[in-house]
Design a protein around this motif. Structure first.
Motif, PDB file in Angstrom:
ATOM      1  N   LYS A   1       0.959  -1.348   0.042  1.00  0.00           N
ATOM      2  CA  LYS A   1      -0.090   0.018   0.016  1.00  0.00           C
ATOM      3  C   LYS A   1       0.779   1.259   0.177  1.00  0.00           C
TER       4      LYS A   1
ATOM      5  N   THR B   1      -6.692   3.168  -3.520  1.00  0.00           N
ATOM      6  CA  THR B   1      -6.579   1.904  -2.988  1.00  0.00           C
ATOM      7  C   THR B   1      -7.687   1.966  -2.032  1.00  0.00           C
TER       8      THR B   1
ATOM      9  N   ALA C   1      -7.519  -2.248  -5.422  1.00  0.00           N
ATOM     10  CA  ALA C   1      -6.603  -0.900  -6.176  1.00  0.00           C
ATOM     11  C   ALA C   1      -7.253  -0.799  -7.656  1.00  0.00           C
TER      12      ALA C   1
END
Length: 230
Positions: free
Chosen positions: A186, A196, A214
């Protein structure tokens, strides 16, 4: 090339079908493959295969609660980067889409033969290297446990950049892994113009496995300059 060839199981009887008879498609998708029923794949039993099927039906239903267009036909070209027994592809089976099932060359179990016997498409690949995408890119990429598998092999940045390359703009990535690896991923994709959303495992927040959704965004001309000038 012999190491890359998935051979048919041997048979001593000329009247027998090598490995066992396969049901017609689509019944063979969820039928126990002959390689599994005969015990040809070490560590893969009939019970484990059936449990894996049920598990990925459950996982896919959880995905659909977050991403409601999975069944809409929007995702025509799909890739499973760590396909295992091919149960994700079997669960998502649709006449509107197809799945490329990738068997990492460093996976503990070689199950590509099982994937083929289910009537699915599959290939070996090492994700520390580039993937040949000609002539297509992908609308949806699924990565289950991939980063845990490769954490001591090559950089996450290299894998994610390769994912970005083969993913179409507005395409979706679903990454399922333990929380530590998900947080590393992330932090990287925040600089890749991916929007995301991280969610808990469908069984609750106490499960260490998390899921990162995502979406790859379009790069807008002039946006970089305006951002860097602030």
């Amino acid at each position: 090339m012999e190491a890359c060839v998935t051979p048919y199981p041997k048979t001593d009887n000329a009247d027998d079908v090598s490995g066992g008879e396969l049901k017609p498609f689509p019944e063979r998708l969820n039928d126990v493959p002959p390689r599994v029923s005969s015990g040809s794949v070490p560590g893969i039993t009939v019970e484990l295969f059936q449990e894996d099927n049920k598990l990925w039906q459950k996982h896919l239903n959880a995905y659909k609660r977050v991403n409601k267009i999975i069944d809409s036909g929007r995702y025509r070209n799909i890739m499973d980067m760590n396909a295992g027994l091919g149960s994700f592809a079997a669960a998502i089976e649709s006449s509107k889409s197809w799945v490329m099932n990738v068997m990492p060359t460093i996976a503990k179990k070689d199950t590509l033969g099982v994937i083929f016997e289910r009537g699915l498409i599959g290939i070996y690949h090492d994700w520390c290297e580039a993937f040949s995408t000609y002539p297509r890119t992908y609308d949806l990429i699924h990565a289950n446990g991939l980063f845990s598998l490769y954490k001591d092999r090559c950089s996450y940045e290299d894998i994610l950049i390769e994912m970005d390359r083969i993913l179409r703009p507005e395409g979706t990535v679903i990454i399922r892994d333990n929380e530590k690896e998900i947080m590393k991923v992330k932090s990287i994709v925040s600089g890749m113009r991916w929007s995301t959303k991280m969610v808990d495992h469908e069984d609750g927040p106490l499960v260490p496995e998390k899921i990162l959704f995502a979406v790859k965004q379009y790069w807008v001309a002039g946006e970089n300059n305006s951002t860097s000038s602030r």
